[in-house]
Design an enzyme around this catalytic site. Structure first.
Site, PDB file in Angstrom:
ATOM      1  N   ASP A  58       0.966  -6.600  12.320  1.00 47.98           N
ATOM      2  CA  ASP A  58       0.474  -7.049  10.924  1.00 47.98           C
ATOM      3  C   ASP A  58       1.124  -8.476  10.574  1.00 47.98           C
ATOM      4  OD1 ASP A  58      -1.021  -6.332   8.958  1.00 47.98           O
ATOM      5  OD2 ASP A  58       0.298  -4.979   8.028  1.00 47.98           O
ATOM      6  N   SER A  82       0.902  -1.238   0.081  1.00 49.34           N
ATOM      7  CA  SER A  82       0.017  -0.049   0.205  1.00 49.34           C
ATOM      8  C   SER A  82       1.026   1.342   0.106  1.00 49.34           C
ATOM      9  CB  SER A  82      -1.045  -0.085   1.252  1.00 49.34           C
ATOM     10  OG  SER A  82      -0.200  -0.189   2.492  1.00 49.34           O
TER      11      SER A  82
HETATM   12  N1  LIG Z   1      13.071  -8.448   1.356  1.00 47.95           N
HETATM   13  C1  LIG Z   1      12.096  -8.740   0.589  1.00 47.95           C
HETATM   14  N2  LIG Z   1      12.473  -9.873  -0.373  1.00 47.95           N
HETATM   15  C2  LIG Z   1      11.921 -10.338  -1.413  1.00 47.95           C
HETATM   16  N3  LIG Z   1      10.570  -9.861  -1.636  1.00 47.95           N
HETATM   17  C3  LIG Z   1      10.156  -8.968  -0.876  1.00 47.95           C
HETATM   18  C4  LIG Z   1      10.738  -8.403   0.239  1.00 47.95           C
HETATM   19  N4  LIG Z   1      10.280  -7.421   1.075  1.00 47.95           N
HETATM   20  C5  LIG Z   1       9.035  -7.350   0.436  1.00 47.95           C
HETATM   21  N5  LIG Z   1       8.844  -8.281  -0.753  1.00 47.95           N
HETATM   22  C6  LIG Z   1       7.752  -8.664  -1.830  1.00 47.95           C
HETATM   23  O1  LIG Z   1       7.175  -7.313  -2.111  1.00 47.95           O
HETATM   24  C7  LIG Z   1       5.628  -7.390  -1.362  1.00 47.95           C
HETATM   25  C8  LIG Z   1       5.202  -6.062  -1.131  1.00 47.95           C
HETATM   26  O2  LIG Z   1       5.706  -5.665  -0.040  1.00 47.95           O
HETATM   27  P1  LIG Z   1       5.479  -4.475   0.850  1.00 47.95           P
HETATM   28  O3  LIG Z   1       6.016  -4.761   2.309  1.00 47.95           O
HETATM   29  O4  LIG Z   1       5.868  -3.416   0.322  1.00 47.95           O
HETATM   30  O5  LIG Z   1       3.936  -4.809   1.200  1.00 47.95           O
HETATM   31  P2  LIG Z   1       2.844  -5.853   1.724  1.00 47.95           P
HETATM   32  O6  LIG Z   1       3.157  -6.130   3.161  1.00 47.95           O
HETATM   33  O7  LIG Z   1       2.533  -6.835   0.642  1.00 47.95           O
HETATM   34  O8  LIG Z   1       1.416  -5.004   1.749  1.00 47.95           O
HETATM   35  P3  LIG Z   1       1.012  -3.824   2.677  1.00 47.95           P
HETATM   36  O9  LIG Z   1       2.357  -2.880   2.746  1.00 47.95           O
HETATM   37  O10 LIG Z   1      -0.041  -3.189   1.799  1.00 47.95           O
HETATM   38  O11 LIG Z   1       0.645  -4.419   3.935  1.00 47.95           O
HETATM   39  C9  LIG Z   1       5.456  -8.594  -0.467  1.00 47.95           C
HETATM   40  O12 LIG Z   1       4.184  -9.162  -0.613  1.00 47.95           O
HETATM   41  C10 LIG Z   1       6.655  -9.567  -1.288  1.00 47.95           C
HETATM   42  O13 LIG Z   1       6.164 -10.412  -2.223  1.00 47.95           O
END
Ligand SMILES: Nc1ncnc2c1ncn2[C@@H]1O[C@H](COP(=O)(O)OP(=O)(O)OP(=O)(O)O)[C@@H](O)[C@H]1O
Length: 309
Positions: free
Chosen positions: A169, A58
């Site tokens: 979360d 988000s």
């Molecule tokens: N350290 C990482 N290594 C690999 N993929 C990642 C990593 N961090 C995030 N991702 C990928 O990016 C996506 C988005 O991550 P982000 O933390 O921005 O949002 P989210 O947790 O999916 O959603 P929100 O922030 O809306 O709760 C994750 O669902 C994952 O698939």
């Protein structure tokens, strides 16, 4: 979202970062010892070249990146600009928390850079993506797999609890998997350092505990935030077993009211009879609606379902 998922499986595409766009700030987080990327820390954001989009949340986008000199791979989370007072506060909380964390059950953050108002988090790359991705790909989770996963999440929660941090979360997209198949906790956007029982109202409703959704009915108190993380773990564990979000029934109208009702109404959560007695008892201890009676992290780590994993 589909587009993003398709792109992560494509060959790396080089997206160059405009030079001098980013600069290092006081947010820089000291890296810790142990795993290989620590010996080649990222000194400036321009050390990294973007290879692909890993996902979108988000607040921003997560990229797969490579250190130009060392060739070490990192994930780079870029939180969008136009930070308002709320997002600035949330982000400051996230940075503060990240600075303190050093656990093999939690995704490592090596550095945080500020680009005018965009925040860039340099993180350990979790090559296999999120548990959410795995569930979407209809990966089957056997009880031994779920037990190992639950054990790791509990160990991560124990570490956070020792630091008086409520994650707030826990959900499949915040549980990331590396090449070794190890699950780690990520994303501290909703986390709060517990001070007098205060914890955030952010988080994802579907994984929120009854007392967070309806504190008037279920009450609150000192350890309530930690109990909320245990509830979320219970929902995740059940989701892995069933292969879909477990608190609403197939065919239920997927609206907010149905969700709130499923979380907060008095009936016990249905746990499939096909599960082993240990699995059923473990999930039942996590999904106890009254948070005061719910299993604690310490108790659950001793539970026969996850012990010795
Ligand atoms: N350290 C990482 N290594 C690999 N993929 C990642 C990593 N961090 C995030 N991702 C990928 O990016 C996506 C988005 O991550 P982000 O933390 O921005 O949002 P989210 O947790 O999916 O959603 P929100 O922030 O809306 O709760 C994750 O669902 C994952 O698939």
């Amino acid at each position: 979202m589909t587009l993003v998922r398709e792109r992560r499986h494509q060959e790396p595409l080089t997206l160059s970062i405009p030079p001098l766009l980013y600069h290092r700030t006081a947010f820089s987080v000291a890296s810790s010892s142990s795993s290989s990327p620590d010996s080649s820390p990222v000194e400036t954001i321009n050390d990294l070249e973007k290879l692909a989009v890993l996902g979108q949340g988000s607040g921003g986008t997560v990229y797969k990146t490579r250190h130009r000199r060392t060739k070490t791979l990192y994930a780079l989370k870029v939180l969008r600009s136009n930070l308002n007072t709320t997002t600035t506060t949330t982000t400051a909380v996230e940075v503060d928390i990240l600075k303190r964390i050093k656990s093999s059950f939690i995704v490592k953050c090596y550095a945080v850079f500020l680009n005018s108002s965009d925040l860039c988090f340099v993180m350990e790359l979790m090559e296999k993506g999120s548990l959410h991705d795995a569930l979407l790909a209809q990966q089957v989770f056997t009880e031994p797999m779920i037990s190992t996963l639950a054990n790791r999440i509990l160990q991560g929660l124990r570490y956070l609890q020792e630091m008086r941090i409520v994650h707030g979360d826990i959900k499949p997209s915040n549980l990331l998997i590396n090449n070794k198949g190890e699950v780690k906790i990520a994303d501290f956007g909703a986390s709060r350092i517990v001070a007098g029982g205060d914890y955030g109202s952010n988080g994802t409703c579907a994984y929120m505990s009854p007392e967070r959704v309806d504190p008037e009915k279920w009450g609150f108190g000192g350890e309530v935030g930690f109990a909320g993380d245990v509830w979320s773990l219970g929902v995740v564990v059940l989701e892995c077993y069933i292969g879909r979000y477990p608190l609403t029934k197939v065919g239920d109208k997927p609206d907010w009211a149905a969700l709130i009702c499923a979380i907060c109404c008095n009936e016990k959560v249905e746990i499939p009879v096909s599960g082993s007695p240990e699995f059923r008892d473990f999930v039942g201890r996590c999904l106890e609606k009254d948070w005061r009676k719910r299993g604690t992290v310490e108790e659950l780590l001793r539970h026969s379902f996850v012990k010795n994993r």
